[in-house]
Design a protein around this motif. Structure first.
Motif, PDB file in Angstrom:
ATOM      1  N   GLY A 118      18.721  13.010   6.616  1.00  0.00           N
ATOM      2  CA  GLY A 118      17.280  13.021   6.840  1.00  0.00           C
ATOM      3  C   GLY A 118      16.915  12.503   8.221  1.00  0.00           C
ATOM      4  N   LEU A 119      17.547  11.416   8.633  1.00  0.00           N
ATOM      5  CA  LEU A 119      17.280  10.859   9.962  1.00  0.00           C
ATOM      6  C   LEU A 119      17.702  11.812  11.067  1.00  0.00           C
ATOM      7  CD1 LEU A 119      18.328   7.140   9.415  1.00  0.00           C
ATOM      8  CD2 LEU A 119      16.010   8.029   9.769  1.00  0.00           C
ATOM      9  N   ARG A 120      18.850  12.437  10.895  1.00  0.00           N
ATOM     10  CA  ARG A 120      19.336  13.389  11.898  1.00  0.00           C
ATOM     11  C   ARG A 120      18.371  14.575  12.020  1.00  0.00           C
ATOM     12  NH1 ARG A 120      24.097  13.926   9.995  1.00  0.00           N
ATOM     13  NH2 ARG A 120      23.744  15.827   8.799  1.00  0.00           N
ATOM     14  N   GLY A 121      17.932  15.093  10.891  1.00  0.00           N
ATOM     15  CA  GLY A 121      17.019  16.234  10.904  1.00  0.00           C
ATOM     16  C   GLY A 121      15.649  15.896  11.475  1.00  0.00           C
ATOM     17  N   ALA A 122      15.200  14.675  11.282  1.00  0.00           N
ATOM     18  CA  ALA A 122      13.874  14.268  11.757  1.00  0.00           C
ATOM     19  C   ALA A 122      13.878  13.873  13.234  1.00  0.00           C
ATOM     20  CB  ALA A 122      13.355  13.111  10.912  1.00  0.00           C
ATOM     21  N   MET A 123      15.053  13.730  13.802  1.00  0.00           N
ATOM     22  CA  MET A 123      15.180  13.393  15.228  1.00  0.00           C
ATOM     23  C   MET A 123      14.345  12.163  15.615  1.00  0.00           C
ATOM     24  SD  MET A 123      17.321  15.670  16.411  1.00  0.00           S
ATOM     25  CE  MET A 123      17.113  15.571  18.164  1.00  0.00           C
ATOM     26  N   GLY A 124      14.331  11.153  14.755  1.00  0.00           N
ATOM     27  CA  GLY A 124      13.631   9.913  15.063  1.00  0.00           C
ATOM     28  C   GLY A 124      12.187   9.860  14.611  1.00  0.00           C
TER      29      GLY A 124
END
Length: 121
Positions: free
Chosen positions: A16-22
């Motif tokens: 989820g964090l990777r997909g949201a890019m921060g």
């Protein structure tokens, strides 16, 4: 901001964090919200609720995204249930050519949010 209702994916998981890019750290998040409570909150705050539905009569780029709007997306496998669709103020669809039946929820969100940003700029 983002409202994540009960039983949605964990925005703080590695994927989820990777997909949201921060963005998970930049946007206000309401995690584990009850769907009806989220709809009520939107209405009390003058935010129109807009659900995605493959058979909606309005295309996503024909909707007036310049007004305060909450985009409601369902799970990839089954979409929104009839009660959730009925709770929305409006419904939009992303036109697709056959044999495509649906899109990944992140792709659908990106397409619609891009259009909303385009209209607002």
């Amino acid at each position: 901001g983002v409202i994540l209702t009960q039983d949605t994916a964990d925005v703080f998981s590695p994927k989820g964090l990777r997909g949201a890019m921060g963005s998970s750290f930049r946007l206000p998040l309401w995690i584990g919200a009850n769907f009806e409570a989220a709809i009520d909150w939107c209405r009390k705050n003058g935010i129109v609720t807009v659900a995605t539905e493959a058979t909606a009569s309005t295309n996503h780029d024909d909707y007036a995204w310049t007004q305060p709007s909450a985009l409601i997306l369902g799970a990839e496998a089954q979409g929104l249930d009839p009660d959730e669709l009925g709770a929305a103020d409006a419904k939009v669809r992303i036109p697709m050519l056959e044999p495509v039946e649906s899109l990944n929820v992140a792709v659908a969100a990106g397409i619609i949010l891009y259009e909303a940003r385009r209209q607002r700029s």
